[in-house]
Design a protein around this motif. Structure first.
Motif, PDB file in Angstrom:
ATOM      1  N   HIS A 323       0.271  -7.973  -7.987  1.00 14.90           N
ATOM      2  CA  HIS A 323      -0.589  -8.732  -7.063  1.00 14.90           C
ATOM      3  C   HIS A 323       0.312  -8.579  -5.628  1.00 14.90           C
ATOM      4  CE1 HIS A 323       2.627 -11.514  -8.717  1.00 14.90           C
ATOM      5  NE2 HIS A 323       2.511 -12.129  -7.629  1.00 14.90           N
ATOM      6  N   LEU A 324       1.913  -8.258  -5.618  1.00 17.32           N
ATOM      7  CA  LEU A 324       2.619  -8.118  -4.383  1.00 17.32           C
ATOM      8  C   LEU A 324       2.390  -6.663  -3.972  1.00 17.32           C
ATOM      9  CD1 LEU A 324       5.975  -9.807  -5.997  1.00 17.32           C
ATOM     10  CD2 LEU A 324       4.037 -10.920  -4.462  1.00 17.32           C
ATOM     11  N   PHE A 325       1.750  -5.870  -4.603  1.00 16.90           N
ATOM     12  CA  PHE A 325       1.601  -4.587  -4.047  1.00 16.90           C
ATOM     13  C   PHE A 325       0.421  -4.076  -3.928  1.00 16.90           C
ATOM     14  CE2 PHE A 325       5.409  -4.974  -6.858  1.00 16.90           C
ATOM     15  CZ  PHE A 325       6.511  -4.409  -5.869  1.00 16.90           C
ATOM     16  N   PRO A 326       0.214  -2.940  -2.810  1.00 18.79           N
ATOM     17  CA  PRO A 326       1.138  -2.068  -2.307  1.00 18.79           C
ATOM     18  C   PRO A 326       1.762  -2.803  -1.050  1.00 18.79           C
ATOM     19  CG  PRO A 326      -0.911  -1.354  -1.741  1.00 18.79           C
ATOM     20  CD  PRO A 326      -1.178  -2.635  -2.785  1.00 18.79           C
ATOM     21  N   VAL A 327       2.713  -2.574  -0.562  1.00 22.04           N
ATOM     22  CA  VAL A 327       3.502  -3.044   0.574  1.00 22.04           C
ATOM     23  C   VAL A 327       3.486  -1.892   1.638  1.00 22.04           C
ATOM     24  CG1 VAL A 327       4.920  -4.568  -0.750  1.00 22.04           C
ATOM     25  CG2 VAL A 327       5.925  -2.468  -0.056  1.00 22.04           C
ATOM     26  N   ASN A 328       3.182  -2.525   2.766  1.00 19.54           N
ATOM     27  CA  ASN A 328       3.302  -1.425   3.964  1.00 19.54           C
ATOM     28  C   ASN A 328       4.542  -1.085   4.368  1.00 19.54           C
ATOM     29  OD1 ASN A 328       3.078  -0.168   6.526  1.00 19.54           O
ATOM     30  ND2 ASN A 328       1.096  -0.904   6.920  1.00 19.54           N
ATOM     31  N   VAL A 329       5.318  -0.011   4.393  1.00 19.87           N
ATOM     32  CA  VAL A 329       6.756  -0.006   4.604  1.00 19.87           C
ATOM     33  C   VAL A 329       7.021  -0.089   6.139  1.00 19.87           C
ATOM     34  CG1 VAL A 329       6.994   1.796   2.955  1.00 19.87           C
ATOM     35  CG2 VAL A 329       6.358   2.914   5.169  1.00 19.87           C
ATOM     36  N   ASN A 330       5.900  -0.233   6.857  1.00 19.46           N
ATOM     37  CA  ASN A 330       6.309  -0.341   8.571  1.00 19.46           C
ATOM     38  C   ASN A 330       6.269  -1.732   8.844  1.00 19.46           C
ATOM     39  OD1 ASN A 330       5.910   2.384   9.761  1.00 19.46           O
ATOM     40  ND2 ASN A 330       3.891   2.417   8.768  1.00 19.46           N
ATOM     41  N   THR A 331       5.984  -2.665   7.875  1.00 17.50           N
ATOM     42  CA  THR A 331       5.798  -4.109   8.341  1.00 17.50           C
ATOM     43  C   THR A 331       6.730  -4.934   7.311  1.00 17.50           C
ATOM     44  OG1 THR A 331       3.710  -4.599   7.054  1.00 17.50           O
ATOM     45  CG2 THR A 331       3.646  -3.933   9.461  1.00 17.50           C
ATOM     46  N   ALA A 332       6.845  -4.304   5.972  1.00 16.46           N
ATOM     47  CA  ALA A 332       7.409  -5.367   4.763  1.00 16.46           C
ATOM     48  C   ALA A 332       8.944  -5.603   5.051  1.00 16.46           C
ATOM     49  CB  ALA A 332       7.389  -4.646   3.435  1.00 16.46           C
ATOM     50  N   ASP A 333       9.530  -6.893   4.669  1.00 15.14           N
ATOM     51  CA  ASP A 333      10.761  -7.287   5.239  1.00 15.14           C
ATOM     52  C   ASP A 333      11.488  -6.653   4.291  1.00 15.14           C
ATOM     53  OD1 ASP A 333      10.639  -8.745   2.745  1.00 15.14           O
ATOM     54  OD2 ASP A 333      10.224 -10.487   3.424  1.00 15.14           O
ATOM     55  N   LYS A 334      12.867  -6.656   4.430  1.00 12.86           N
ATOM     56  CA  LYS A 334      13.965  -5.936   3.677  1.00 12.86           C
ATOM     57  C   LYS A 334      13.911  -5.987   2.394  1.00 12.86           C
ATOM     58  CE  LYS A 334      19.145  -5.282   3.648  1.00 12.86           C
ATOM     59  NZ  LYS A 334      20.260  -5.571   4.210  1.00 12.86           N
ATOM     60  N   GLN A 335      13.939  -7.545   1.873  1.00 14.61           N
ATOM     61  CA  GLN A 335      14.071  -8.018   0.446  1.00 14.61           C
ATOM     62  C   GLN A 335      12.879  -7.141  -0.276  1.00 14.61           C
ATOM     63  OE1 GLN A 335      13.507 -12.096  -0.182  1.00 14.61           O
ATOM     64  NE2 GLN A 335      14.381 -12.087  -2.236  1.00 14.61           N
ATOM     65  N   LEU A 336      11.493  -7.349   0.038  1.00 17.15           N
ATOM     66  CA  LEU A 336      10.269  -6.855  -0.445  1.00 17.15           C
ATOM     67  C   LEU A 336      10.586  -5.221  -0.626  1.00 17.15           C
ATOM     68  CD1 LEU A 336       7.832  -7.348  -2.141  1.00 17.15           C
ATOM     69  CD2 LEU A 336       6.747  -7.432   0.276  1.00 17.15           C
ATOM     70  N   LEU A 337      10.936  -4.696   0.448  1.00 17.92           N
ATOM     71  CA  LEU A 337      11.438  -3.164   0.249  1.00 17.92           C
ATOM     72  C   LEU A 337      12.047  -2.685  -0.830  1.00 17.92           C
ATOM     73  CD1 LEU A 337      11.466  -1.934   4.013  1.00 17.92           C
ATOM     74  CD2 LEU A 337       9.665  -1.362   2.253  1.00 17.92           C
ATOM     75  N   ALA A 338      13.221  -3.642  -0.976  1.00 17.98           N
ATOM     76  CA  ALA A 338      14.176  -3.212  -1.735  1.00 17.98           C
ATOM     77  C   ALA A 338      13.653  -3.357  -3.424  1.00 17.98           C
ATOM     78  CB  ALA A 338      15.208  -4.059  -1.759  1.00 17.98           C
ATOM     79  N   ARG A 339      12.488  -4.333  -3.441  1.00 20.41           N
ATOM     80  CA  ARG A 339      11.833  -4.351  -4.771  1.00 20.41           C
ATOM     81  C   ARG A 339      10.710  -3.163  -5.299  1.00 20.41           C
ATOM     82  NH1 ARG A 339      11.818 -10.327  -6.666  1.00 20.41           N
ATOM     83  NH2 ARG A 339      13.838 -10.925  -5.869  1.00 20.41           N
ATOM     84  N   VAL A 340      10.612  -2.110  -4.297  1.00 19.35           N
ATOM     85  CA  VAL A 340       9.751  -1.274  -4.709  1.00 19.35           C
ATOM     86  C   VAL A 340      10.517  -0.277  -5.666  1.00 19.35           C
ATOM     87  CG1 VAL A 340       8.552   0.601  -3.810  1.00 19.35           C
ATOM     88  CG2 VAL A 340       8.631  -1.421  -2.379  1.00 19.35           C
ATOM     89  N   PRO A 341       9.751   0.278  -6.898  1.00 20.06           N
ATOM     90  CA  PRO A 341      10.449   0.921  -7.479  1.00 20.06           C
ATOM     91  C   PRO A 341      10.317   2.382  -6.778  1.00 20.06           C
ATOM     92  CG  PRO A 341       8.851  -0.169  -8.683  1.00 20.06           C
ATOM     93  CD  PRO A 341       8.540  -0.456  -7.224  1.00 20.06           C
ATOM     94  N   GLY A 342      11.586   3.016  -6.828  1.00 22.48           N
ATOM     95  CA  GLY A 342      12.010   4.298  -6.305  1.00 22.48           C
ATOM     96  C   GLY A 342      12.572   4.065  -5.027  1.00 22.48           C
ATOM     97  N   ILE A 343      12.560   2.924  -4.426  1.00 18.84           N
ATOM     98  CA  ILE A 343      13.310   2.707  -3.331  1.00 18.84           C
ATOM     99  C   ILE A 343      14.679   2.098  -3.388  1.00 18.84           C
ATOM    100  CG2 ILE A 343      13.303   1.829  -0.883  1.00 18.84           C
ATOM    101  CD1 ILE A 343      10.415   2.186  -0.862  1.00 18.84           C
ATOM    102  N   GLY A 344      15.853   2.699  -3.151  1.00 19.72           N
ATOM    103  CA  GLY A 344      17.062   2.007  -3.189  1.00 19.72           C
ATOM    104  C   GLY A 344      17.464   1.462  -2.027  1.00 19.72           C
ATOM    105  N   ILE A 345      18.937   0.728  -1.983  1.00 19.68           N
ATOM    106  CA  ILE A 345      19.244  -0.116  -0.551  1.00 19.68           C
ATOM    107  C   ILE A 345      19.365   0.950   0.229  1.00 19.68           C
ATOM    108  CG2 ILE A 345      21.290  -1.288   0.038  1.00 19.68           C
ATOM    109  CD1 ILE A 345      19.263  -2.756  -1.527  1.00 19.68           C
ATOM    110  N   LYS A 346      20.067   2.227  -0.023  1.00 21.68           N
ATOM    111  CA  LYS A 346      20.160   3.154   1.111  1.00 21.68           C
ATOM    112  C   LYS A 346      18.768   3.638   1.871  1.00 21.68           C
ATOM    113  CE  LYS A 346      22.613   7.610   2.265  1.00 21.68           C
ATOM    114  NZ  LYS A 346      23.366   8.659   1.609  1.00 21.68           N
ATOM    115  N   GLY A 347      17.852   3.651   0.928  1.00 22.92           N
ATOM    116  CA  GLY A 347      16.493   4.109   1.364  1.00 22.92           C
ATOM    117  C   GLY A 347      15.729   2.894   2.234  1.00 22.92           C
ATOM    118  N   VAL A 348      16.248   1.603   1.838  1.00 18.36           N
ATOM    119  CA  VAL A 348      15.524   0.565   2.751  1.00 18.36           C
ATOM    120  C   VAL A 348      16.131   0.399   3.796  1.00 18.36           C
ATOM    121  CG1 VAL A 348      15.733  -1.954   2.809  1.00 18.36           C
ATOM    122  CG2 VAL A 348      15.280  -1.001   0.689  1.00 18.36           C
TER     123      VAL A 348
END
Length: 420
Positions: A323-348
């Protein structure tokens, strides 16, 4: 020197030390600026790993495998019929220096069975480190295993010579420790931990006033838990690890799958050692807790006390929270981006920096260091959304697993073709 006898001791005591996995050497910054031997800064420490994933970097040995305790899970327990040996203090010093000069090692990881008493054993470990530092002017990395029950005075002295100190908590729960190691007390482990934590805090405070303050355990302290010797769930283990991170300032908590070393009525009938994948999942969960803002209750609960073995904890959490997904990479905050499978801290960090200048598209994202083949099912961007045809968690899980298996088969086939 009787080289044959030294070789025999080394064979016995190096083999006995292999069960301790908490020998990572990151975090130290001991510089060699006095014409001494060795250096633990920068690239000064190398690591190597066995094929089953256990770290065997440094000269990793026990001072002795004689022990006064009879812990059911330990290969060096006093009732176990195994070859016994003990190094003299000078023998360990000579081995370290000679191995270093031959470029075999970059430092020393020294542990020991407990003989006579905790303080007597700790004194001998410290004597090795003191000789290396003071007499040999050795500036390489030294990791000393602190002996449970050692006095505060000895723990203070140990930190003056060692880069890292560690006390293995061994069993994650107090009840498990009482069952498998009734001669040991929980406070024997936590007292040295608390002393080291307080001394590190004091060292950092004094360093602000006097930059010549003697170093104290610059790489901090760590601990290790045996997984699977008793009935603790992954949830129990992660809550225990969180406790030690929060209350004792641990740099790392290591997880070692139980390996049958001797039969004992106190041990469960496991039949075989704990699968390596369980260790791996615990390390992944540990990483999420420390760096990604997750809590234990988000990953595990009473209904789900064990981590999935077929998928990693982050993907498992995401599939349970679609229910939290998909997230928009252009607007999502740092914490939610870090919770996307396949995106690590460096990617965030890359996404946050890049989106300040442009609206990110799939073409932009493909150039970043992301596992886009996984992340694409959980994100949207400025390009048309073409990946979210089936958002049912079960179907998505099977799709991702199928892609992972196909990728593995493709890589395996390419490797075979290279050999052919």
């Amino acid at each position: 020197m009787d080289y044959n006898r030294i070789r025999e001791k080394l064979s016995i005591l190096a083999d006995a030390a292999k069960y301790d996995v908490s020998c990572a050497s990151s975090g130290s910054n001991r510089k060699n600026n006095s014409g001494g031997l060795g250096n633990s800064t920068g690239m000064g420490i190398c690591h190597s790993y066995t094929e089953d994933g256990r770290c065997v970097s440094l000269l990793k040995i026990l001072l002795t495998n004689h022990c006064i305790f009879d812990c059911a899970y330990c290969v060096t327990r006093k009732s176990n019929d195994i070859p016994r040996a003990a190094f003299k203090i000078q023998e360990v010093v000579d081995l370290t220096i000679n191995f270093y000069r031959r470029n075999y090692i970059e430092g020393l990881f020294l542990s020991s069975g407990i003989f006579k008493s905790a303080d007597h054993t700790m004194e001998r470990l410290i004597a090795v480190a003191r000789k290396l530092r003071v007499e040999e002017n050795f500036n390489g990395y030294i990791h000393l295993k602190s002996i449970p029950g050692a006095s505060d005075e000895l723990m203070y002295e140990a930190g003056l010579y060692a880069d890292r100190l560690s006390v293995n908590i061994e069993i994650p729960t107090i009840s498990g420790l009482k069952l498998l190691a009734p001669d040991k007390r929980h406070e024997d482990f936590t007292q040295p931990m608390n002393k080291v934590k307080n001394e590190i805090i004091r060292y950092k405070d004094e360093l602000k006033v006097n930059r010549h303050t003697p170093k104290y355990a610059p790489a901090g302290q760590s601990t290790q838990m045996i997984v699977g010797a008793t009935g603790e769930s992954d949830r129990d283990i992660m809550y225990s690890a969180t406790h030690y991170y929060r209350n004792y300032g641990m740099k790392r908590v290591y997880y070692s799958g139980y390996i049958p070393v001797a039969s004992d009525d106190r041990l469960p009938a496991l039949g075989s050692q704990v699968p390596l994948v369980r260790e791996n999942r615990l390390y992944q969960a540990d990483w999420l807790l420390r760096f990604y803002g997750f809590s234990v209750k988000e990953l595990l609960d009473e209904q789900k006390p064990f981590l999935d073995t077929d998928i990693d904890p982050k993907l498992s959490w995401a599939l349970r929270n679609m229910h939290l997904f998909p997230v928009n990479v252009n607007t999502a905050d740092k914490q939610l981006l870090a919770r996307v499978p396949g995106i690590g801290i460096k990617g965030v960090h890359t996404i946050l920096k890049a989106r300040k200048h442009r609206a990110l598209t799939w073409d932009h994202l493909s150039r970043f260091q992301l596992a886009l083949n996984r992340a694409k099912y959980f994100i949207t961007c400025a390009s048309p959304d073409v990946y979210h045809r089936d958002r049912e968690a079960g179907n998505l899980k099977e799709l991702i697993l199928h892609q992972s298996r196909s990728k593995y088969r493709h890589l395996h086939a390419n490797q075979l073709s290279l050999f052919n």
